[in-house]
Write a protein that holds these residues in place. Sequence first.
Motif, mmCIF file in Angstrom:
data_model
loop_
_atom_site.group_PDB
_atom_site.id
_atom_site.type_symbol
_atom_site.label_atom_id
_atom_site.label_comp_id
_atom_site.label_asym_id
_atom_site.label_seq_id
_atom_site.Cartn_x
_atom_site.Cartn_y
_atom_site.Cartn_z
ATOM 1 N N SER A 19 0.957 -1.022 0.064
ATOM 2 C CA SER A 19 0.083 0.132 -0.020
ATOM 3 C C SER A 19 0.964 1.370 0.093
ATOM 4 O O SER A 19 1.976 1.209 0.259
ATOM 5 N N THR B 227 -0.997 -0.978 -4.623
ATOM 6 C CA THR B 227 -2.152 -0.517 -4.970
ATOM 7 C C THR B 227 -1.879 0.779 -5.753
ATOM 8 O O THR B 227 -0.714 0.979 -6.003
ATOM 9 N N THR C 27 -1.807 -0.088 4.521
ATOM 10 C CA THR C 27 -2.496 1.026 5.490
ATOM 11 C C THR C 27 -3.884 0.502 6.238
ATOM 12 O O THR C 27 -4.279 -0.581 5.881
ATOM 13 N N ASN D 250 -6.678 1.524 5.379
ATOM 14 C CA ASN D 250 -7.625 1.479 4.281
ATOM 15 C C ASN D 250 -7.785 0.144 3.783
ATOM 16 O O ASN D 250 -8.730 -0.477 3.624
ATOM 17 N N THR D 251 -6.446 -0.306 3.486
ATOM 18 C CA THR D 251 -6.101 -1.675 2.817
ATOM 19 C C THR D 251 -6.614 -2.700 3.827
ATOM 20 O O THR D 251 -7.519 -3.594 3.279
ATOM 21 N N ASN E 65 -8.877 -2.520 6.117
ATOM 22 C CA ASN E 65 -10.409 -2.653 6.304
ATOM 23 C C ASN E 65 -10.832 -3.209 5.116
ATOM 24 O O ASN E 65 -11.808 -3.822 5.150
ATOM 25 N N ARG E 66 -10.480 -2.732 3.955
ATOM 26 C CA ARG E 66 -11.268 -2.971 2.488
ATOM 27 C C ARG E 66 -11.152 -4.816 2.577
ATOM 28 O O ARG E 66 -11.989 -5.348 2.075
ATOM 29 N N TYR F 117 -4.838 6.329 13.681
ATOM 30 C CA TYR F 117 -5.411 5.704 12.837
ATOM 31 C C TYR F 117 -5.954 4.298 13.650
ATOM 32 O O TYR F 117 -7.100 3.840 13.612
#
Length: 181
Positions: free
Chosen positions: A11, A38, A85, A87-88, A90-91, A125
């Motif tokens: 990421s 990504t 990250t 974001n990664t 969680n996705r 975060y």
Amino acid sequence: MTTRTLYLLCSAAPPVFEIAGVVEEAQRRGWDVCLGLTPTAADWLEDSLPGLAALTGHPVRTRYKRPGGPDVWPPADAVLFAPATMNTVNRWALGITDTWAVGVVAEGIGKGVPMAVMPCVNAAYAQHPQFPLSLETLRSAGVRVLYGEGGFVPNQPGEKKPYPWGPALDAVDGMVPVHGA
């Protein structure tokens, strides 16, 4: 001769700028490394992509292939997603496969591919309520999560600490021994 194939997925977090050295270390450990990024990580490394492809001997992947298109990488013996990250993470845990790299690991769970993830998030975060839930979802799906003692420990926002690449590579080494060893 390398006998194991590692998909190294990254990421967009600052440790991605160290990825050439990580690829070289993985190769010294007997891995045939295929590098996937990504979209934002690919943008950050845009000028380095040709050199990274030459270093690995494989195209750097950033997007899904077209239906019916050839696979340009050999099958993975293991996958390491680092840095990953928030974001990664969680996705991936939620099954949101809008990027190729997250699609690879989401499918990898179903295929039983040995996988490890090492997040790269700051302490702010890490306090988001979804993040620990996502880490637990990945653990329960069989993913080795390298977070906390012995893996990545969050830093304060803006603080710079070395990213623990060694433990990440040790984890995938432990999941897939060298063939014939």
